[in-house]
Design an enzyme around this catalytic site. Structure first.
Site, PDB file in Angstrom:
ATOM      1  N   ASP A 235       0.867  -1.164   0.000  1.00  0.00           N
ATOM      2  CA  ASP A 235       0.000   0.000   0.000  1.00  0.00           C
ATOM      3  C   ASP A 235       0.915   1.230   0.000  1.00  0.00           C
ATOM      4  O   ASP A 235       2.109   1.129   0.292  1.00  0.00           O
ATOM      5  CB  ASP A 235      -0.892  -0.029   1.245  1.00  0.00           C
ATOM      6  CG  ASP A 235      -1.685   1.244   1.427  1.00  0.00           C
ATOM      7  OD1 ASP A 235      -2.402   1.639   0.495  1.00  0.00           O
ATOM      8  OD2 ASP A 235      -1.555   1.859   2.498  1.00  0.00           O
TER       9      ASP A 235
ATOM     10  N   LYS B 297     -10.424  -1.106  -2.390  1.00  0.00           N
ATOM     11  CA  LYS B 297     -10.266  -1.891  -1.170  1.00  0.00           C
ATOM     12  C   LYS B 297     -11.480  -1.662  -0.278  1.00  0.00           C
ATOM     13  O   LYS B 297     -11.996  -0.550  -0.227  1.00  0.00           O
ATOM     14  CB  LYS B 297      -8.999  -1.455  -0.423  1.00  0.00           C
ATOM     15  CG  LYS B 297      -7.716  -1.615  -1.235  1.00  0.00           C
ATOM     16  CD  LYS B 297      -6.535  -0.994  -0.508  1.00  0.00           C
ATOM     17  CE  LYS B 297      -5.266  -1.063  -1.355  1.00  0.00           C
ATOM     18  NZ  LYS B 297      -4.114  -0.404  -0.692  1.00  0.00           N
TER      19      LYS B 297
ATOM     20  N   ASP C 142      -0.144   5.185   0.984  1.00  0.00           N
ATOM     21  CA  ASP C 142      -0.375   6.118   2.085  1.00  0.00           C
ATOM     22  C   ASP C 142      -0.472   5.391   3.416  1.00  0.00           C
ATOM     23  O   ASP C 142      -1.286   4.483   3.582  1.00  0.00           O
ATOM     24  CB  ASP C 142      -1.666   6.911   1.839  1.00  0.00           C
ATOM     25  CG  ASP C 142      -1.554   7.802   0.614  1.00  0.00           C
ATOM     26  OD1 ASP C 142      -0.883   8.838   0.699  1.00  0.00           O
ATOM     27  OD2 ASP C 142      -2.138   7.441  -0.431  1.00  0.00           O
TER      28      ASP C 142
ATOM     29  N   ASP D  41      -1.545  -0.707   6.131  1.00  0.00           N
ATOM     30  CA  ASP D  41      -1.701   0.012   7.389  1.00  0.00           C
ATOM     31  C   ASP D  41      -3.158   0.164   7.797  1.00  0.00           C
ATOM     32  O   ASP D  41      -3.447   0.321   8.979  1.00  0.00           O
ATOM     33  CB  ASP D  41      -1.069   1.406   7.288  1.00  0.00           C
ATOM     34  CG  ASP D  41      -1.918   2.359   6.470  1.00  0.00           C
ATOM     35  OD1 ASP D  41      -2.396   3.375   7.031  1.00  0.00           O
ATOM     36  OD2 ASP D  41      -2.130   2.100   5.277  1.00  0.00           O
TER      37      ASP D  41
ATOM     38  N   THR E 195      -2.372   1.294  -4.488  1.00  0.00           N
ATOM     39  CA  THR E 195      -2.921   2.410  -3.728  1.00  0.00           C
ATOM     40  C   THR E 195      -4.349   2.732  -4.130  1.00  0.00           C
ATOM     41  O   THR E 195      -4.749   2.519  -5.277  1.00  0.00           O
ATOM     42  CB  THR E 195      -2.044   3.673  -3.908  1.00  0.00           C
ATOM     43  OG1 THR E 195      -2.648   4.774  -3.206  1.00  0.00           O
ATOM     44  CG2 THR E 195      -1.895   4.053  -5.378  1.00  0.00           C
ATOM     45  N   SER E 196      -5.109   3.274  -3.186  1.00  0.00           N
ATOM     46  CA  SER E 196      -6.467   3.733  -3.465  1.00  0.00           C
ATOM     47  C   SER E 196      -6.479   5.138  -4.041  1.00  0.00           C
ATOM     48  O   SER E 196      -7.541   5.656  -4.395  1.00  0.00           O
ATOM     49  CB  SER E 196      -7.309   3.692  -2.180  1.00  0.00           C
ATOM     50  OG  SER E 196      -7.424   2.372  -1.696  1.00  0.00           O
TER      51      SER E 196
END
Length: 225
Positions: free
Chosen positions: A19, A144, A21, A169, A112-113
């Site tokens: 991931d 996600k 961030d 995270d 990543t989102s």
């Protein structure tokens, strides 16, 4: 690497999927500034929902607020543009740069989102070079905790997700890794409160190291917990 410091009982992995961030870099200060300003337009106290924006696509966070009369796609785009402008305080998680620099280029990816433009901006602000495989919000139909993002990253590297290791995270991302069948490591550098999780948990990458075996597979080790 000795057997004693090897994680996951010495299991090896085809690749590592990160991931972005909260896992490779911290953008929490910038993100929360932008979302707070955006929410104020609608008379919403951002403190009521900020805990839930991390780890998922902005459009999904906007939809969950159920604000009457808005277009979530349009609003998410506005938020993205504001986030691209505001990268003050964006920085790499301690040890992240050194950790990924030890990995072969074809054995790791970022999932990543964030939209691609924002991902590129934040990686640059944190001094991190993007890998050859970077999966972003535009690349998948569902964000996600749907596992499609991790499955796609693994496929683009030439593997299956259950043969990869996921670093995460946030709750949504952890669930996505689990649903993809991948073992998960949780990084807690940006956490404000303890997280209950069965997965190995580390504040940052200071005590972690990856070893490339002669067959090219990766093993994760830890100097200390």
């Amino acid at each position: 690497m000795t057997q004693s410091d090897a994680l996951f009982d010495g299991r090896s992995f085809a690749a590592i999927l990160f991931d972005m961030d909260g896992t490779l870099l911290s953008s929490i200060e910038a993100a929360e500034r932008v979302w707070t300003r955006w929410a104020a337009q609608f008379g919403i106290d951002a403190r009521t929902f900020l805990h839930g924006i991390h780890g998922q696509r902005a459009v999904d966070s906007v939809r969950q607020l159920n604000i009457p009369g808005i277009d979530p796609v349009v609003e998410a785009h506005k938020i993205m543009l504001a986030e691209i402008e505001d990268v003050e305080g964006v920085r790499a998680i301690p040890g992240a740069q050194a950790f990924v620099s030890t990995l072969p280029k074809d054995r790791w990816a970022i999932v990543t989102s964030a939209p691609r433009a924002l991902a590129d901006r934040r990686l640059a602000a944190a001094g991190l070079s993007p890998p050859s495989v970077l999966i972003t919000a535009e690349d998948i139909p569902k964000g996600k905790p749907d596992p499609a993002c991790y499955q796609l990253a693994a496929r683009q590297l030439g593997w299956t997700a259950d043969d990869c290791l996921v670093f995460e995270d946030a709750a949504a991302g952890i669930r996505a890794g689990e649903a993809a069948g991948a073992p998960v490591v949780v990084i807690t550098a940006t956490h404000q409160h303890p997280m209950q999780t069965p997965h190995p948990t580390y504040v940052d990458y200071s005590g972690l190291h990856a070893t490339v075996r002669p067959d090219g597979r990766l093993q994760l080790g830890s100097a200390s917990r």
